[in-house]
Design an enzyme around this catalytic site. Sequence first.
Site, mmCIF file in Angstrom:
data_model
loop_
_atom_site.group_PDB
_atom_site.id
_atom_site.type_symbol
_atom_site.label_atom_id
_atom_site.label_comp_id
_atom_site.label_asym_id
_atom_site.label_seq_id
_atom_site.Cartn_x
_atom_site.Cartn_y
_atom_site.Cartn_z
ATOM 1 N N SER A 150 0.829 -1.210 0.000
ATOM 2 C CA SER A 150 0.000 0.000 0.000
ATOM 3 C C SER A 150 0.865 1.262 0.000
ATOM 4 O O SER A 150 1.972 1.262 0.561
ATOM 5 C CB SER A 150 -0.867 0.002 1.256
ATOM 6 O OG SER A 150 -1.390 1.276 1.499
ATOM 7 N N TYR A 176 -0.375 -0.051 10.055
ATOM 8 C CA TYR A 176 -0.774 -0.705 8.802
ATOM 9 C C TYR A 176 0.343 -0.543 7.766
ATOM 10 O O TYR A 176 0.728 -1.500 7.074
ATOM 11 C CB TYR A 176 -2.083 -0.072 8.317
ATOM 12 C CG TYR A 176 -2.529 -0.462 6.933
ATOM 13 C CD1 TYR A 176 -3.070 -1.716 6.666
ATOM 14 C CD2 TYR A 176 -2.427 0.447 5.867
ATOM 15 C CE1 TYR A 176 -3.489 -2.057 5.383
ATOM 16 C CE2 TYR A 176 -2.841 0.114 4.592
ATOM 17 C CZ TYR A 176 -3.366 -1.142 4.358
ATOM 18 O OH TYR A 176 -3.778 -1.475 3.087
HETATM 19 P P1 NAD Z 1 -10.809 -6.023 1.898
HETATM 20 O O1 NAD Z 1 -10.758 -5.772 3.374
HETATM 21 O O2 NAD Z 1 -12.090 -5.817 1.188
HETATM 22 O O3 NAD Z 1 -10.311 -7.504 1.590
HETATM 23 C C1 NAD Z 1 -9.385 -8.178 2.397
HETATM 24 C C2 NAD Z 1 -9.964 -9.558 2.674
HETATM 25 O O4 NAD Z 1 -9.040 -10.296 3.479
HETATM 26 C C3 NAD Z 1 -11.294 -9.515 3.451
HETATM 27 O O5 NAD Z 1 -12.328 -10.117 2.710
HETATM 28 C C4 NAD Z 1 -10.984 -10.285 4.718
HETATM 29 O O6 NAD Z 1 -12.067 -11.081 5.185
HETATM 30 C C5 NAD Z 1 -9.812 -11.139 4.278
HETATM 31 N N1 NAD Z 1 -9.057 -11.596 5.447
HETATM 32 C C6 NAD Z 1 -8.645 -10.849 6.495
HETATM 33 N N2 NAD Z 1 -8.064 -11.635 7.402
HETATM 34 C C7 NAD Z 1 -8.124 -12.899 6.919
HETATM 35 C C8 NAD Z 1 -7.699 -14.154 7.424
HETATM 36 N N3 NAD Z 1 -7.094 -14.260 8.623
HETATM 37 N N4 NAD Z 1 -7.902 -15.261 6.670
HETATM 38 C C9 NAD Z 1 -8.542 -15.176 5.459
HETATM 39 N N5 NAD Z 1 -8.965 -14.004 4.931
HETATM 40 C C10 NAD Z 1 -8.757 -12.897 5.668
HETATM 41 O O7 NAD Z 1 -9.644 -5.140 1.268
HETATM 42 P P2 NAD Z 1 -9.375 -4.739 -0.262
HETATM 43 O O8 NAD Z 1 -9.736 -3.313 -0.411
HETATM 44 O O9 NAD Z 1 -9.955 -5.755 -1.165
HETATM 45 O O10 NAD Z 1 -7.784 -4.816 -0.292
HETATM 46 C C11 NAD Z 1 -7.084 -5.982 -0.729
HETATM 47 C C12 NAD Z 1 -5.604 -5.805 -0.442
HETATM 48 O O11 NAD Z 1 -5.108 -4.624 -1.074
HETATM 49 C C13 NAD Z 1 -5.260 -5.675 1.054
HETATM 50 O O12 NAD Z 1 -4.056 -6.337 1.306
HETATM 51 C C14 NAD Z 1 -5.064 -4.190 1.229
HETATM 52 O O13 NAD Z 1 -4.210 -3.902 2.318
HETATM 53 C C15 NAD Z 1 -4.454 -3.798 -0.105
HETATM 54 N N6 NAD Z 1 -4.694 -2.377 -0.422
HETATM 55 C C16 NAD Z 1 -5.949 -1.963 -0.710
HETATM 56 C C17 NAD Z 1 -6.174 -0.619 -1.000
HETATM 57 C C18 NAD Z 1 -7.552 -0.119 -1.337
HETATM 58 O O14 NAD Z 1 -7.682 1.091 -1.556
HETATM 59 N N7 NAD Z 1 -8.573 -0.950 -1.367
HETATM 60 C C19 NAD Z 1 -5.120 0.293 -0.973
HETATM 61 C C20 NAD Z 1 -3.850 -0.174 -0.635
HETATM 62 C C21 NAD Z 1 -3.642 -1.518 -0.401
#
Ligand code: NAD
Length: 327
Positions: free
Chosen positions: A118, A149
Amino acid sequence: MKYALVCGAGGFIGHHLVRRLKAEGFWVRGVDLRFPRFGASEADDFVVGDLRQQGFVASVVDRHFDEIYQLAADMGGAGYIFTGEHDADVMHNSATINLNVLDAAYRRNCRRIFYSSSACMYPEYNQLDPDNPKCSEDSAYPAAPDSEYGWEKLFSERLYLAYARNHGMQVRIARYHNIFGPQGSWNDGKEKAPAAICRKIAEAFDGDAIEIWGDGRQTRSFLFIDECLEATLRLTRSNWTGPVNIGSEEMVTIDQLVDIVADIAGKTVGKRHIAGPTGVRGRNSDNRLIRERLGWAPSAPLREGLASTYAWISRQVEGQHYSVAAE
Ligand code: NAD
């Protein structure tokens, strides 16, 4: 037939990624703590379970996968990651997931693995001026993210790079900048600025004022989900490790974001600025490296993605009102 594993397939980006991989003809296994909340997964096999459990991870990485996408993380918007209340969970849960998934991939000889880092890992000292934030990939060190984070993302980037160096893993690391779109969190406390603003405007009557965290002059850029998927797949299939920014360079203030959404909604809304967690003062993607290495840049303006996101969120808001009225 090619095989892909999507960890975090119940989440926002993972759910969309599964759909995209299916459209490309992949056989896909999705893994998450939960099923996707908005619409059924298109994965051929969806396993509900906890990626913090090593035994469970070994059981889902039980065959060769051509591509593994590791998106699972304990995360949310500013209201989740900047208040300090979830720091221990965020660090422990996400680091454990990454340690487990990467090692299981190595032990199954699944070499090509994508990791979603991120922009929150960039140092706060380069993001104090809202008009001139610095987020080039080489500005990551000396490290000083403004949240735990961000520190976990930095640790995990290094973990993936170490497996590339010592074990020949083909890791691909993206630093995502604010990905948004339909079918993401919009009212559960984990929603991010675009979804929260769409919801507030969808709920507002013409002439109402909506609450905005901070003074509204903090800057950000936002990338639509379809653009994010295109860049993610290009990076994963390239021969280049990263880390690289995947984001938009169309920087706006939060107040400007509100104005664009209000315009899309056809409403006049006032702004009431209130105290709240806001993160760094300014942030923008720097796409020079990804343009040079992958020839990729976002193809559409921010407004287009916001229009489809607003349409989806206003339907959710209407549905909510309907179900309350029907009770
Ligand atoms: P999200 O929270 O919608 O999806 C993450 C998923 O991981 C969730 O469905 C959650 O249930 C699952 N998860 C968490 N702990 C878990 C565990 N112990 N076992 C199994 N599953 C588990 O987030 P997103 O927006 O889809 O982001 C996806 C990735 O991209 C993440 O790593 C996030 O840090 C990264 N990211 C996202 C953004 C954004 O703007 N959406 C920006 C920077 C980085």
